[in-house]
Design a protein around this motif. Structure first.
Motif, mmCIF file in Angstrom:
data_model
loop_
_atom_site.group_PDB
_atom_site.id
_atom_site.type_symbol
_atom_site.label_atom_id
_atom_site.label_comp_id
_atom_site.label_asym_id
_atom_site.label_seq_id
_atom_site.Cartn_x
_atom_site.Cartn_y
_atom_site.Cartn_z
ATOM 1 N N ASN A 148 29.070 56.317 43.058
ATOM 2 C CA ASN A 148 29.891 55.557 43.856
ATOM 3 C C ASN A 148 30.859 54.520 42.687
ATOM 4 N N ILE A 149 32.003 54.363 42.676
ATOM 5 C CA ILE A 149 32.928 53.538 41.934
ATOM 6 C C ILE A 149 33.396 52.393 42.388
ATOM 7 N N ILE A 150 33.125 51.154 41.946
ATOM 8 C CA ILE A 150 33.666 49.923 42.505
ATOM 9 C C ILE A 150 34.826 49.327 41.301
ATOM 10 N N ALA A 151 35.870 49.500 41.822
ATOM 11 C CA ALA A 151 37.122 49.351 40.844
ATOM 12 C C ALA A 151 37.756 47.984 40.766
ATOM 13 N N CYS A 152 37.719 47.119 39.748
ATOM 14 C CA CYS A 152 38.482 45.867 39.951
ATOM 15 C C CYS A 152 39.205 45.583 38.764
ATOM 16 N N GLY A 153 40.699 45.236 39.230
ATOM 17 C CA GLY A 153 41.896 45.117 38.477
ATOM 18 C C GLY A 153 42.070 43.594 38.346
ATOM 19 N N ILE A 154 42.425 43.421 37.121
ATOM 20 C CA ILE A 154 42.942 41.980 36.671
ATOM 21 C C ILE A 154 43.985 42.167 35.863
ATOM 22 N N GLY A 155 44.967 41.121 35.498
ATOM 23 C CA GLY A 155 46.202 41.197 34.633
ATOM 24 C C GLY A 155 47.370 42.097 35.202
ATOM 25 N N ASN A 156 47.412 43.159 34.275
ATOM 26 C CA ASN A 156 48.642 44.058 34.545
ATOM 27 C C ASN A 156 48.043 45.556 35.505
ATOM 28 N N ALA A 157 46.900 45.259 35.722
ATOM 29 C CA ALA A 157 46.073 46.681 36.528
ATOM 30 C C ALA A 157 46.870 46.448 37.979
ATOM 31 N N GLU A 158 47.329 47.815 38.174
ATOM 32 C CA GLU A 158 48.072 47.979 39.618
ATOM 33 C C GLU A 158 47.068 48.098 40.669
ATOM 34 N N ALA A 159 47.278 47.734 41.875
ATOM 35 C CA ALA A 159 46.437 47.814 43.165
ATOM 36 C C ALA A 159 46.172 49.511 43.272
ATOM 37 N N GLN A 160 47.265 50.093 43.444
ATOM 38 C CA GLN A 160 47.222 51.597 43.671
ATOM 39 C C GLN A 160 46.188 52.236 42.663
ATOM 40 N N THR A 161 46.428 51.870 41.518
ATOM 41 C CA THR A 161 45.311 52.306 40.511
ATOM 42 C C THR A 161 44.184 52.249 40.852
ATOM 43 N N MET A 162 43.715 51.003 41.299
ATOM 44 C CA MET A 162 42.243 50.509 41.493
ATOM 45 C C MET A 162 41.903 51.270 42.830
ATOM 46 N N VAL A 163 42.737 51.483 43.594
ATOM 47 C CA VAL A 163 42.399 52.320 44.873
ATOM 48 C C VAL A 163 42.297 53.962 44.491
ATOM 49 N N ASP A 164 42.968 54.363 43.526
ATOM 50 C CA ASP A 164 42.785 55.648 43.007
ATOM 51 C C ASP A 164 41.514 55.985 42.182
ATOM 52 N N VAL A 165 40.894 54.789 41.620
ATOM 53 C CA VAL A 165 39.661 54.870 40.719
ATOM 54 C C VAL A 165 38.524 54.645 41.580
ATOM 55 N N ALA A 166 38.674 54.014 42.732
ATOM 56 C CA ALA A 166 37.540 53.593 43.387
ATOM 57 C C ALA A 166 37.051 54.726 44.344
ATOM 58 N N THR A 167 35.834 55.093 44.705
ATOM 59 C CA THR A 167 35.523 56.364 45.699
ATOM 60 C C THR A 167 35.656 55.792 47.050
ATOM 61 N N ARG A 168 35.876 54.714 47.388
ATOM 62 C CA ARG A 168 36.403 54.283 48.779
ATOM 63 C C ARG A 168 37.405 53.238 48.769
ATOM 64 N N PRO A 169 38.187 53.099 49.693
ATOM 65 C CA PRO A 169 39.401 51.940 49.633
ATOM 66 C C PRO A 169 38.606 50.579 49.561
ATOM 67 N N GLU A 170 37.553 50.509 50.329
ATOM 68 C CA GLU A 170 36.904 49.036 50.337
ATOM 69 C C GLU A 170 36.346 48.846 49.113
ATOM 70 N N PHE A 171 35.961 49.542 48.198
ATOM 71 C CA PHE A 171 35.565 49.348 46.859
ATOM 72 C C PHE A 171 36.548 49.074 45.797
ATOM 73 N N ALA A 172 37.689 48.877 46.055
ATOM 74 C CA ALA A 172 38.652 48.542 45.167
ATOM 75 C C ALA A 172 39.331 46.919 45.282
ATOM 76 N N PHE A 173 39.416 46.554 44.251
ATOM 77 C CA PHE A 173 39.708 45.089 44.210
ATOM 78 C C PHE A 173 40.851 44.761 43.305
ATOM 79 N N VAL A 174 41.750 43.630 43.501
ATOM 80 C CA VAL A 174 42.431 43.099 42.327
ATOM 81 C C VAL A 174 42.496 41.636 42.657
ATOM 82 N N ALA A 175 42.966 40.914 41.373
ATOM 83 C CA ALA A 175 42.808 39.536 41.325
ATOM 84 C C ALA A 175 44.073 39.159 42.054
ATOM 85 N N LYS A 176 43.998 37.970 42.816
ATOM 86 C CA LYS A 176 45.054 37.503 43.523
ATOM 87 C C LYS A 176 46.179 36.997 42.570
#
Length: 227
Positions: A148-176
């Protein structure tokens, strides 16, 4: 066959060590230290986990191999360097995770599905190359130990990329937007520690499950896609 020594959850922290993280080195190091100290303070939980800390940039460097935090006395040291190769991460995971699981089983343990906590502050420098090893890693037919992969993006990391990395949509987060990156790093590690403690407690229940909490000042990446 000998008696099973117990059931373990291998947990991998994969932290971005690329050059853009240099201003936040102290926050990153502080987060790693607090995670290790937090698990050492919960020996009953730590007994059910094996923690690994990996740093990535142009390649992947092992800062802590899968370890029992009840007996591990060193603190992993992060090093800022290079670019942001996601391909290096998933190539490494594709080899490392099956080997680690095989080793733990050889030591007499049963092993829960591994979990990877992935933190990045930017877009991959190898935009397309990483998708093939990632697909192989998360495909449970090709890789029975797929994590299972939980992906967290900060800075310039894009939301779609975190969704693509995480194994489930609810496991992908980006900083506000507007969140201080150093603070976001600290909150990532606070949430990670809480998730591992809660998961460790859940492993004792009749229905063990992975518990994933949203870090403060983060939002679900899926809610940001397309905005």
């Amino acid at each position: 066959m000998g008696e099973t020594r117990g059931v373990l959850l291998p947990a991998y922290v994969v932290a971005d060590e690329s050059a853009s993280m240099r201003p936040y080195l102290s926050d990153l190091q502080g987060g790693v230290t607090s995670l290790c100290e937090g698990l050492r303070a919960e020996p009953m939980i730590a007994a059910k986990l094996r923690l690994a800390v990996l740093g990535f940039s142009d390649d992947v460097q092992v800062r802590l191999a899968v370890a029992d935090m009840r007996t591990e006395t060193s603190v992993p040291q992060v090093v800022i360097r290079g670019m942001t190769s996601y391909c290096a991460v998933f190539d490494d995971m594709l080899r490392r995770i099956p080997a680690d699981v095989q080793w733990l089983r050889g030591e007499g343990y049963k092993v829960h599905r591994p979990v990877v906590f992935f933190l990045s502050d930017g877009q991959p420098s190898d935009e397309h190359d990483w998708r093939s090893p990632h697909a192989a890693l998360v495909d449970r037919d090709r890789t029975p130990t797929a994590p299972n992969i939980i992906a967290c993006g900060i800075g310039n990391a894009e939301a779609q990329t975190m969704v693509d990395v995480a194994t489930r949509p609810e496991f992908a987060f980006v900083a506000k937007p507007g969140t201080d990156i150093g603070k976001a790093v600290a909150e990532f590690f606070q949430s990670l520690t809480a998730s591992l403690v809660a998961t460790g407690q859940a492993l004792n229940s009749a229905s063990p499950q992975l518990v994933v909490g949203k870090p403060d000042q983060f939002t679900l990446a899926i809610d940001e896609v397309g905005l």
